[in-house]
Design an enzyme around this catalytic site. Structure first.
Site, PDB file in Angstrom:
ATOM      1  N   ARG A   1      -3.156   2.467  -0.055  1.00  0.00           N
ATOM      2  CA  ARG A   1      -3.211   2.463   1.406  1.00  0.00           C
ATOM      3  C   ARG A   1      -4.458   3.111   1.978  1.00  0.00           C
ATOM      4  NH1 ARG A   1      -0.333  -1.828   1.480  1.00  0.00           N
ATOM      5  NH2 ARG A   1       1.914  -1.572   1.698  1.00  0.00           N
TER       6      ARG A   1
ATOM      7  N   ASP B   1       4.191   3.837   4.636  1.00  0.00           N
ATOM      8  CA  ASP B   1       2.882   3.180   4.719  1.00  0.00           C
ATOM      9  C   ASP B   1       2.229   3.315   6.077  1.00  0.00           C
ATOM     10  OD1 ASP B   1       2.780   2.462   2.084  1.00  0.00           O
ATOM     11  OD2 ASP B   1       3.880   0.607   2.400  1.00  0.00           O
TER      12      ASP B   1
ATOM     13  N   SER C   1      12.275  -6.635  -0.731  1.00  0.00           N
ATOM     14  CA  SER C   1      11.050  -6.238  -0.042  1.00  0.00           C
ATOM     15  C   SER C   1      10.120  -5.677  -1.116  1.00  0.00           C
ATOM     16  CB  SER C   1      11.404  -5.173   1.001  1.00  0.00           C
ATOM     17  OG  SER C   1      10.244  -4.525   1.438  1.00  0.00           O
TER      18      SER C   1
ATOM     19  N   ASP D   1       5.176 -11.790   8.832  1.00  0.00           N
ATOM     20  CA  ASP D   1       5.053 -10.608   9.686  1.00  0.00           C
ATOM     21  C   ASP D   1       3.669 -10.498  10.316  1.00  0.00           C
ATOM     22  OD1 ASP D   1       7.636  -9.881   9.052  1.00  0.00           O
ATOM     23  OD2 ASP D   1       7.075  -8.215   7.747  1.00  0.00           O
TER      24      ASP D   1
END
Lengths: 409, 409, 409, 409
Positions: free
Chosen positions: D94, D123, D177, D14
């Site tokens: 994060r 996120d 994931s 990605d």
């Protein structure tokens, strides 16, 4: 056959310009709906106006009593006030308006609902959340946020109307931006846009006068409540909407309920407004005056949190949600014994308590007074304090025991 | 050598009678301690009086600035108000008085502290919890709850004094029961004992006048704050205690801050009182006026809950507890940017906002206004509402999908 | 004719000794009442025993179903857990026992109720608050706190009984202090009195085994709920009390629901206990497992606070209060759609989720997955974040604008 | 000279595809930044890879200790758990990643930051709120929500890479994931997308084994804490990150900390995931075990609310906000005496307490036990209950007085 759209219609320039815009851009049959929640606007001739502008029909729906009984009263009972000041006048009305728009959409078999609320305010959220909760299949058109919307000013709208054959006498408005219903009127814009500016109350006020312009003579008022619902003013039994009207008259006359606030909108920015809520301010105070006598301490404390929570929920337009239902169920439960009479004096912006009574009063003169008795012996307090203060004392003893400094010394 | 007791002493009849009582019943050396928290009582001659009644010594301790800075200010910053009305004037003072009594007890090597609070009130709890938290080894003598205490009225006390050679001119009092410090004065008793009675304000008020007796002309006031602490009034820099004094003068003059309340005591019953807090009411309003501009919505919301919590804690006398510390730490953290200027007008009981500014203002005129821009595009609201309303819509769709009635319809 | 007292009677030494004590010290006619809330004690012969000890009558009242339906279920629905661990087994039973004692007192025309709870525990509070709330005119005799009570040990009690002609085979007990009902069993005393000690589970456990003694093979269980009430286990419809019994059997077998806690009593001190709540632990987990699927985020969040509040209320014995009613009304409202099936596996102390379904599930696979669609366009998130993050950004911009350091950098 | 963009880079498909996309569509110089928060991925060769794909530079930033000390620890101290289950592993990381990206952007003089988070997750919000709060002037590019982004699958991305001369061996992934850092690993997708499905733990688990696969023998662990911070495991002093690593090893081995949850995302929908947090689960339990002994009841109660609040704040990505600061200040204040030792046994998914000690323990064996003493006289409880139950009794008496039915009867 064309698809139908229900347009929330006030008769003003904004919503009038939407009629031709909807027809031109979406090819809808436009059905207007004017919801009367006590805004005291002229409704005569409105049907003719809507139709002359291209609507196929106008509904006028009076929601005043439903608004007072089912939307305002739960908030009064909860003492729901947003950010310490705002009595939620506009917030409470929007979900009910949304509900009526959905009802008419269902009746007409419409596939869309259109509103003219701006893209920076709270009302778009409140309208749309109501519609989503009630009719998730209906398309929502927020004209001012629509990609096809091009008008950016009153001038643009007037030009657009004229280009579409609508020649109504709209003036370029230079006043405050306002929203009114039976509970309140809000004012935004002009000098209010700068929080450093004092509001120009002489220019601004609609429902009453400022404290300085109020009568030199105060006025006593009595009210009764049954299970948290007001039932009479000055000895005269009235339905809730009439009580609010009468309190608006009294409060407006005496300069009560004018609020100047910088508030936080749901959409993330602060805005500044002035609210007039003369009757509402009195009603909430009077209700609280009675609750003081009837509710116990623990209930009052948690109910305060629940009232704040309800204010958040209503402000955010989340009326038709399980959380709103649950909070209202809590509040309703607390109102069982909120029955009695309150008296107060209105005087130049003040609501001055002048006596409260209730058959369910938990106040006991003999208990409160100095004397000892069967129910309460002064010595009982010693035991109470021993236990109530035990954790503090144990902590302090522990510090002494291990030779460490007590940080409170 | 006799053991020593520290007696919280005011010079009034109640605490005077305790001196011979302590000597007679406990054989203590009695050391009196008068704490000056701004009650504005005559302190000249107090030492002579105490000693003439049998005390070995009198301490006079001025706590006014410590009270203002370390006890009042955290509560103002928290907007701590008990049961929507009471600004905690008496509650905040008691723990500090308790602390001073302990300090003197330590200095004197005393083994006990005695107070004259009644067995039905909150103050006994506040005194005793403070003492327990600071000095768990000290014996606490609550004279009025003591098994050896026999006096039940002022007459009894006067007779007892005379029998012990104390011939001071105490009159049989017929007035309200009052507590005063720099922050407020409380009134209980007489007509207030019946919640149905309107207070006799002409008789009752001490710190100012009623709105009706206030001047016809309003008066503008400006105040500045730095990190949530007031720093000036009308352009004049002052320490907090002087600011409170000046606001008391202004508020008293204009009839501000008179509260009539039926409140729930910690000891389980309701009591009715009137509070005058002229300066405090102004200070709390002014502080909130500034916070509106500076605090974000989420902080305001949780801070409101914390303020209510602090009010409970302080009302219950739990100042010297880890929970009180933690709540104050929360509040202090929120005050970092509460810096700016507020202006308001005092007029017959009203505090009317007249403009607010702050270098840290989160209000943005361009954001609040109608126009779109870089920071906020009207179309962003569509995305916001889609996500904000998603749970409602999913719920409504589910009901349609399974063919069940939507309860909000 | 003598006045009557209702004695909460278990047949054990403590309550047996109270019978002659009441007659001797208060000259009452003693009516015993044994409340069966699932403690699994032998009730045969109890009447004979009570009467042989001097009671005039024995009532045996089975409250198991009322306890499960009206007291346990609201707490399960609220997920009411005290101090993160304690499932309130004893707390929930006390108010109902109190209510039954009052009912019998009314039926018998008794003027007093007597209980044998100690002066340091929570149960005295729970019993007495229930009685006060239901029958404020009844006298409450707490034998162990009574001035006329002189026994301080089991030996004292046995001697007292024998002196009054009661020669029952009571042994000097050396076991834990326990309370059992259909929901749980609590253990206090012995090694548990030192929080540094590991419990001796082999000695202690009554309702099941420790995880280490549980079977090597796990066991799947399915349960169904309707409106928050369990209706079946493993496909078999049962009333709530039978569901709890069956879950007790399953949980006990698999070592589920053993809690070791140092908790804070209402009376101000910490105590240490071990609770076995095998079925209750499963039931609460299963209920929560279903709620995850059905409740929206906002409701879950506030409901969590209300559940904590209910746990406090119930722990403190305040069942019969307006606040308890209001909190239960909130909770009931949230249960409307808590209907569905949960599956889980029990294995050596673990409850491992194995799938959940509900017709009212708000989970949508298409929404949760990566793809975009009608209901949710990825671009909507941009608008959402712009508004959601607006207050943060405005604050940061303001700091840049005035040239002040951003404290988060 | 080109403008620079900082790309949050993992080396995976990605974020690799984003490099050429940014150059092609925005003409940026792309600077990659890989943040190491303990994801245990191979970092060797990453620089070469990034540069071969078109980046001008790669930063590798190790944040593990800062993450553990400044982000994880406040949440552990608060016992911050989202929706009863989720220990916030991804949420806490994060904001710190966002902060590091901003730091590098400042160092490089970049004008934009780009991330590859999807448009349906939490996120994106957490990254962007952090960047907005720290650097409101920086442009944020959310590649997957960008109008210029066209790839919709791994196949699209691989094709796009190849078309831009990147021939790395990316396979079409068919796994869960996942997000991993030192605190946890999350799993979404595959069978988890259906809440009716039991997770396939054999396939899924990464950090440890299921309870069923764990050793037959339990293992005792001791830990020490100072002011709420863990300082040693099994007698060995370690920094926090090493303690978490050691607890991960122990917890993973014994099947501890596996959570299966349907949670509510900020963006409005429910999602289903499995979290492994072996060390975190132990650490939070151990910390709570110690707090039981040291915190008083009132502090525990309010701290629970604050912990829930912090969980909400962190889950929503609002780390750099005044509210987060204030809540952390509250929590820090409560940790002053959370010092001591805890012992527990890990066994097949269970954490079984095995003894707790602290110099600041508020537990007192003599107080908790049956006996009376100086500190607590059984008779004190009578006074306590009289006052504690007074509101209930007054209410009940009032009902009798006015002849109305008591609703609790």
């Amino acid at each position: 056959m064309k698809e139908k759209v229900i347009l929330a219609y006030s008769g003003g320039l904004d919503t009038t310009a939407i009629i031709p815009w909807l027809k031109e851009n979406y090819d809808y049959e436009v059905i207007c709906c004017c919801i009367d929640c006590g805004q005291e606007e002229e409704l005569d001739g409105l049907e003719e106006r809507a139709i002359s502008c291209g609507a196929s029909k106008l509904y006028i729906v009076d929601i005043i009593d439903e608004f007072c009984d089912d939307y305002i009263m739960p908030c009064v009972q909860a003492n729901a006030i947003y950010e310490n000041k705002y009595l939620l006048g506009t917030s409470m009305a929007r979900p009910l308006i949304g509900k009526k728009l959905v009802e008419i959409a269902r009746k007409e078999g419409a596939t869309a609902i259109c509103h003219g609320a701006t893209g920076k305010g709270n009302d778009q959220i409140r309208f749309e959340l109501a519609i989503k909760a009630l009719a998730p299949d209906l398309k929502i058109i927020a004209a001012w946020r629509d990609d096809k919307w091009t008008m950016q000013s009153r001038e643009d709208e007037i030009a657009y109307c004229q280009a579409h054959g609508i020649h109504l006498p709209f003036s370029a408005d230079t006043s405050y931006s306002r929203d009114r219903n039976i509970w309140h009127i809000s004012h935004e814009g002009l000098e209010l846009e700068d929080p450093a500016c004092e509001p120009n109350y002489d220019h601004l006020l609609v429902l009453g006068v400022s404290p300085e312009k109020a009568p030199e003579e105060g006025e006593y008022v009595t009210m009764t409540f049954e299970k948290g619902v007001p039932t009479s003013v000055n000895g005269k039994k009235m339905k809730v909407s009439d009580i609010i009207r009468e309190l608006n008259r009294l409060g407006g006359k005496h300069g009560v309920g004018i609020i100047d606030i910088v508030e936080n909108r749901v959409v993330g920015m602060k805005s500044r407004g002035v609210y007039e809520t003369p009757g509402g301010t009195i009603l909430m105070e009077a209700h609280q005056q009675l609750e003081e006598l009837v509710l116990d301490r623990a209930t009052m404390e948690v109910k305060k949190d629940m009232g704040n929570k309800l204010a958040q929920i209503v402000y955010e337009g989340k009326w038709y949600t399980p959380l709103c239902d649950a909070v209202k169920a809590f509040v309703t439960s607390t109102q069982e014994y909120v029955t009695g009479e309150v008296k107060f004096k209105l005087y130049k912006g003040n609501i001055i308590k002048a006596g409260t009574t209730s058959p369910y009063s938990l106040y006991s003169e003999s208990l409160a007074s100095f004397t000892t008795g069967d129910l309460y012996d002064h010595h009982d307090a010693s035991g109470f304090i021993t236990l109530f203060g035990l954790p503090l004392k144990v902590r302090a003893m522990k510090m002494q025991e291990i030779g460490e400094k007590n940080k409170y010394e």
